[in-house]
Design a protein around this motif. Structure first.
Motif, PDB file in Angstrom:
ATOM      1  N   GLY A 141      -6.998  -1.460 -18.497  1.00  0.00           N
ATOM      2  CA  GLY A 141      -7.668  -0.824 -17.552  1.00  0.00           C
ATOM      3  C   GLY A 141      -8.150   0.807 -17.925  1.00  0.00           C
ATOM      4  O   GLY A 141      -7.620   0.996 -18.896  1.00  0.00           O
ATOM      5  N   GLU A 142      -8.680   1.268 -16.847  1.00  0.00           N
ATOM      6  CA  GLU A 142      -9.052   2.648 -17.207  1.00  0.00           C
ATOM      7  C   GLU A 142      -8.334   3.596 -16.120  1.00  0.00           C
ATOM      8  O   GLU A 142      -8.263   3.176 -14.864  1.00  0.00           O
ATOM      9  CB  GLU A 142     -10.629   2.908 -16.727  1.00  0.00           C
ATOM     10  N   PHE A 143      -7.858   4.665 -16.393  1.00  0.00           N
ATOM     11  CA  PHE A 143      -6.955   5.495 -15.436  1.00  0.00           C
ATOM     12  C   PHE A 143      -8.013   6.355 -14.571  1.00  0.00           C
ATOM     13  O   PHE A 143      -8.553   7.447 -15.136  1.00  0.00           O
ATOM     14  CB  PHE A 143      -6.191   6.420 -15.997  1.00  0.00           C
ATOM     15  N   ASP A 144      -8.185   6.101 -13.373  1.00  0.00           N
ATOM     16  CA  ASP A 144      -8.849   6.655 -12.388  1.00  0.00           C
ATOM     17  C   ASP A 144      -8.151   7.177 -11.413  1.00  0.00           C
ATOM     18  O   ASP A 144      -7.513   6.440 -10.419  1.00  0.00           O
ATOM     19  CB  ASP A 144     -10.182   5.677 -11.646  1.00  0.00           C
ATOM     20  N   PRO A 145      -7.745   8.497 -11.212  1.00  0.00           N
ATOM     21  CA  PRO A 145      -6.660   9.266 -10.557  1.00  0.00           C
ATOM     22  C   PRO A 145      -6.891   8.669  -9.095  1.00  0.00           C
ATOM     23  O   PRO A 145      -7.925   8.773  -8.414  1.00  0.00           O
ATOM     24  CB  PRO A 145      -6.791  10.527 -10.792  1.00  0.00           C
ATOM     25  N   PHE A 146      -5.454   8.143  -8.644  1.00  0.00           N
ATOM     26  CA  PHE A 146      -5.353   7.817  -7.231  1.00  0.00           C
ATOM     27  C   PHE A 146      -6.278   6.368  -6.937  1.00  0.00           C
ATOM     28  O   PHE A 146      -5.766   5.706  -5.820  1.00  0.00           O
ATOM     29  CB  PHE A 146      -5.987   8.812  -6.350  1.00  0.00           C
ATOM     30  N   ALA A 147      -7.263   5.902  -7.419  1.00  0.00           N
ATOM     31  CA  ALA A 147      -8.203   4.817  -7.073  1.00  0.00           C
ATOM     32  C   ALA A 147      -7.507   3.542  -6.824  1.00  0.00           C
ATOM     33  O   ALA A 147      -7.838   2.761  -5.772  1.00  0.00           O
ATOM     34  CB  ALA A 147      -9.344   4.774  -8.184  1.00  0.00           C
ATOM     35  N   ARG A 148      -6.471   3.276  -7.762  1.00  0.00           N
ATOM     36  CA  ARG A 148      -6.017   1.709  -7.688  1.00  0.00           C
ATOM     37  C   ARG A 148      -4.592   1.552  -7.449  1.00  0.00           C
ATOM     38  O   ARG A 148      -3.881   0.714  -7.609  1.00  0.00           O
ATOM     39  CB  ARG A 148      -6.289   1.120  -9.120  1.00  0.00           C
ATOM     40  N   GLU A 149      -3.907   2.705  -7.079  1.00  0.00           N
ATOM     41  CA  GLU A 149      -2.512   2.883  -6.786  1.00  0.00           C
ATOM     42  C   GLU A 149      -2.024   1.981  -5.725  1.00  0.00           C
ATOM     43  O   GLU A 149      -0.748   1.332  -6.169  1.00  0.00           O
ATOM     44  CB  GLU A 149      -1.923   4.210  -6.938  1.00  0.00           C
ATOM     45  N   LEU A 150      -2.623   1.679  -4.704  1.00  0.00           N
ATOM     46  CA  LEU A 150      -2.251   0.631  -3.650  1.00  0.00           C
ATOM     47  C   LEU A 150      -2.412  -0.678  -4.138  1.00  0.00           C
ATOM     48  O   LEU A 150      -1.366  -1.134  -3.698  1.00  0.00           O
ATOM     49  CB  LEU A 150      -3.164   1.097  -2.437  1.00  0.00           C
ATOM     50  N   GLU A 151      -3.228  -1.056  -4.936  1.00  0.00           N
ATOM     51  CA  GLU A 151      -3.233  -2.557  -5.192  1.00  0.00           C
ATOM     52  C   GLU A 151      -2.356  -2.714  -6.328  1.00  0.00           C
ATOM     53  O   GLU A 151      -1.795  -3.673  -6.349  1.00  0.00           O
ATOM     54  CB  GLU A 151      -5.018  -2.749  -5.614  1.00  0.00           C
ATOM     55  N   ASP A 152      -2.387  -1.759  -7.315  1.00  0.00           N
ATOM     56  CA  ASP A 152      -1.422  -2.199  -8.296  1.00  0.00           C
ATOM     57  C   ASP A 152       0.122  -1.976  -7.843  1.00  0.00           C
ATOM     58  O   ASP A 152       0.742  -2.881  -8.521  1.00  0.00           O
ATOM     59  CB  ASP A 152      -1.435  -0.984  -9.561  1.00  0.00           C
ATOM     60  N   GLY A 153       0.310  -0.989  -6.898  1.00  0.00           N
ATOM     61  CA  GLY A 153       1.768  -1.078  -6.294  1.00  0.00           C
ATOM     62  C   GLY A 153       1.937  -2.439  -5.555  1.00  0.00           C
ATOM     63  O   GLY A 153       3.251  -2.662  -5.851  1.00  0.00           O
ATOM     64  N   ALA A 154       1.089  -3.014  -4.932  1.00  0.00           N
ATOM     65  CA  ALA A 154       1.230  -4.154  -4.185  1.00  0.00           C
ATOM     66  C   ALA A 154       1.360  -5.525  -5.327  1.00  0.00           C
ATOM     67  O   ALA A 154       2.538  -6.452  -5.074  1.00  0.00           O
ATOM     68  CB  ALA A 154       0.111  -4.583  -3.590  1.00  0.00           C
TER      69      ALA A 154
END
Length: 528
Positions: free
Chosen positions: A92-105
Motif C-alpha cells: 500500500g501507500e503511506f498516507d499519514p494518519f489516513a488508514r491507522e484506525l482500519e489497519d489497527g482494527a
C-alpha cells in the motif's frame, strides 16, 4: 541475551531476564482491502501463558524496534512490531494518519487468530506510533489491557500540526524530511539528510504553501500540501488525527513526556483529561527533547511495571532547577497564583513603580533565533543559553531582582499583555527563563498566541513546567512579536507595542507552591 540488551537492562534497572526470544521476521498480515503489512514477531521461550502481548505499529522501520522488543521478550512478553502500510516492505501507500484506525482494527483481528496471542494486549508507541496506538484503542478499546505512550497526544492536529490554531512549519518540515529519507541506503540517506539540513533555514523562512518545495528542491509532498490547505480548525478533514474520544475509555495508561518536546502541552492535556475522567494514569516528565534517548528507557521500565502488575500512579517530574526527580501523588499539585507586573526598567515586580510603553519592529528578514524551546530540530531544541535572543532590540526582557528564597513553579504560567489595537492580528511569543548568579539565562517554558485584529490585550499560556528557581537566581520573561521557526514568519514588517500602565497592566502569573514537600513530593537523584 545480547551484550547490548544486558547493558541497557542494567542501566535501566529492568527486571532480570526470564526467557530467550525467538524472532519471526516479515510475517505478513492481511488488511481488509487485501494489502499485506509486515510484522516481526518476538516470542519468548518458554512462553508464559499469563504474560501480556505488546503491540507496536510504526512507520519508522521494524529494525529500529529490535532492542525494545528484545528487552520485553527477554522478560517473558511476546512482542509484535508491525510496519505501517507503505513503509519498510508493507504494501500500500503511506498516507499519514489516513488508514491507522482500519489497519489497527484489522491487526487486532489477525492477532485473534494466532495461537500465541491468546492473552491481554498492551500497546506501546511514541510520536506518530503513539497515534497508531491510540487508533487501536479507538478501534476496540475492550481488547486493550494497557497502553504506554511517549512524546505524543490524542489530538495530533492541535498538538503537532496547528498548535495554538496556527500552522507549525518546523514540526511539519522536520517530520517529512526524515520520513522521505528513512528508507534510503545508508550513504544516500546521510547525503540526503545533509542536503535537507542545508535547505531547512530557507524552507522555514518561506511561506508555508511553498516551504515543502524549498526543502525538497522543487518537489512537493502531497500530504503536506493538504495540511496547509485545510487551515480551518473545525475542518472534518482532520478527524483521523483526533482521538480525544478515547479518553473516557482509555485503559490503564502511562504517558512519558519531555519538558522541551513539542507534544508536552497536548500530552499533559491528555493526562488532565484522563485524571478528570477517573482513568488510571501514570505521568513521567523529564528534561527531554523529542528524540532524547532516556525516553525509551522510561517507557520500557514503566511498561514492564504495568505488565508485571506493579503499575504506579501519580507523577514523576524532573525539576531542572534542583536537578532532581520529584515523585508526586498527583499532577499538577495545588498551587497559588503569584502575580508579577512588567514594570519600567525591564523589571518584574509585585508592586509597580512606573509605566512601560515600548515599541519595536518585527522584521521578517531578521527574526530572533529559536535558542532552545519545544522543537523537533535537535540543532536548537531544548534548554539553551538565551543571550542570542536577549541581546536583540526586538526581544523585550523583564527580570526580577535576585531571589532571597527558593521559588517553586508547578503548572502553567500565563502572561497578560496589554497592547494597542491594530487592524490586523498580532503574534506574541513569550519565554520564561532562569538567570543564574553569573547572568546566564536559560529557558524554562514558552508560549505563543495570535491575537485577533483590534484586540487591546493578549493572553499567552505557557507550556507546563516543574522548576525551582534557587536563591540568588532571577526569573526573567522575554516578550517577542514572532515565534519563528515554530510558527510562520510574518510576511511584512509589523509594529509591536507593549504597555504596562495604571490603565492597562501587563502581568505575569505564576503557579507557585511552597516547595515539593508541601505537595507530598519526594525528591530523588534517579528516575523513580
Amino acid at each position: 541475551m545480547t551484550l547490548r540488551s544486558r547493558v541497557v537492562g542494567m542501566i535501566g534497572r529492568l527486571p532480570a531476564p526470564s526467557a530467550r526470544p525467538e524472532v519471526r521476521r516479515a510475517v505478513p498480515t492481511r488488511m481488509r482491502d487485501g494489502v499485506e503489512l509486515l510484522c516481526d514477531v518476538w516470542l519468548p521461550r518458554p512462553l508464559d501463558p499469563s504474560s501480556a502481548l505488546v503491540l507496536i505499529r510504526t512507520p519508522y522501520g521494524r529494525d529500529g524496534m529490535d532492542l525494545l522488543a528484545r528487552l520485553l521478550a527477554e522478560r517473558g512478553h511476546p512482542v509484535v512490531v508491525q510496519s505501517c502500510r507503505g513503509t519498510f516492505g508493507s504494501g500500500g501507500e503511506f498516507d499519514p494518519f489516513a488508514r491507522e484506525l482500519e489497519d489497527g482494527a484489522d491487526t487486532l483481528a489477525w492477532l485473534s487468530d494466532q495461537p500465541w496471542a491468546d492473552r491481554p494486549i498492551s500497546l506501546l508507541g511514541a510520536s506518530y506510533f503513539g497515534h497508531t496506538a491510540y487508533s487501536v484503542i479507538a478501534a476496540d478499546a475492550g481488547r486493550v489491557a494497557s497502553v504506554a505512550t511517549a512524546v505524543t497526544a490524542t489530538d495530533m492536529h492541535a498538538a503537532a500540526v496547528y498548535p495554538h490554531g496556527v500552522f507549525a512549519p518546523e514540526m511539519a518540515l522536520m517530520w517529512i524530511g526524515g520520513l522521505l529519507t528513512q528508507e534510503l541506503p545508508r550513504l544516500r540517506r546521510v547525503r540526503a539528510a545533509r542536503a535537507l539540513q542545508r535547505r531547512m533555514p530557507a524552507a522555514l523562512a518561506a511561506a508555508p504553501a511553498a516551504a515543502d518545495r524549498v526543502l525538497l528542491a522543487g518537489e512537493s509532498y502531497p500530504p503536506y500540501r493538504e495540511w496547509v490547505k485545510h487551515d480551518a480548525p473545525d475542518d472534518p478533514w482532520w478527524d483521523p488525527l483526533r482521538r480525544t474520544g478515547i479518553r473516557d475509555r482509555m485503559p490503564p495508561a502511562t504517558l512519558v513526556a519531555g519538558w522541551y518536546d513539542p507534544f508536552v502541552v497536548g500530552e499533559l492535556d491528555d493526562h488532565d483529561a484522563l485524571t478528570s475522567a477517573g482513568r488510571d494514569v501514570r505521568l513521567v516528565v523529564g528534561p527531554w527533547t523529542h528524540g532524547s534517548a532516556p525516553i525509551a528507557t522510561a517507557v520500557i521500565r514503566e511498561t514492564l511495571r504495568a505488565l508485571d502488575g506493579d503499575a504506579r500512579r501519580g507523577a514523576a517530574v524532573w525539576d531542572e532547577g534542583l536537578s532532581r526527580w520529584v515523585e508526586l501523588p498527583a499532577w499538577p499539585p495545588a498551587a497559588e497564583t503569584r502575580r508579577l507586573i512588567l514594570d519600567e526598567g525591564g523589571s518584574l515586580r509585585s508592586e509597580p513603580r512606573g509605566r512601560v510603553d515600548v515599541r519595536w519592529t518585527v522584521d521578517p528578514s531578521d527574526l530572533p533565533p529559536a535558542a532552545g524551546g519545544r522543537g523537533l530540530n535537535p540543532d536548537f531544541a531544548g534548554r539553551r543559553n538565551q543571550r542570542p535572543r536577549e541581546k536583540r532590540n526586538d526581544v523585550q526582557v523583564f527580570s526580577t531582582d535576585a531571589l532571597r528564597h527558593p521559588l517553586t513553579l508547578a503548572g502553567r504560567a500565563s502572561v497578560r499583555i496589554a497592547t494597542a489595537p491594530l487592524a490586523h492580528s498580532q503574534d506574541w511569543f513569550v519565554r520564561l527563563c532562569d538567570v543564574d548568579p553569573r547572568g546566564v539565562s536559560r529557558n524554562i517554558a514558552d508560549g505563543f498566541v495570535r491575537s485577533e485584529a483590534g484586540a487591546a490585550e493578549a493572553t499567552v499560556t505557557l507550556s507546563p513546567s516543574a522548576f525551582t528557581v534557587r536563591p540568588g537566581h532571577r526569573l526573567r520573561l522575554q516578550v517577542a512579536g514572532a515565534a519563528h521557526p515554530f510558527h510562520p514568519a510574518p510576511t511584512r514588517h509589523e509594529e509591536r507595542r507593549l504597555l504596562s500602565t495604571s490603565e492597562a497592566r501587563s502581568i505575569l502569573e505564576l503557579p507557585v507552591i511552597g516547595g515539593w514537600g508541601t505537595a507530598g513530593g519526594t525528591l530523588t537523584r534517579r528516575m523513580p
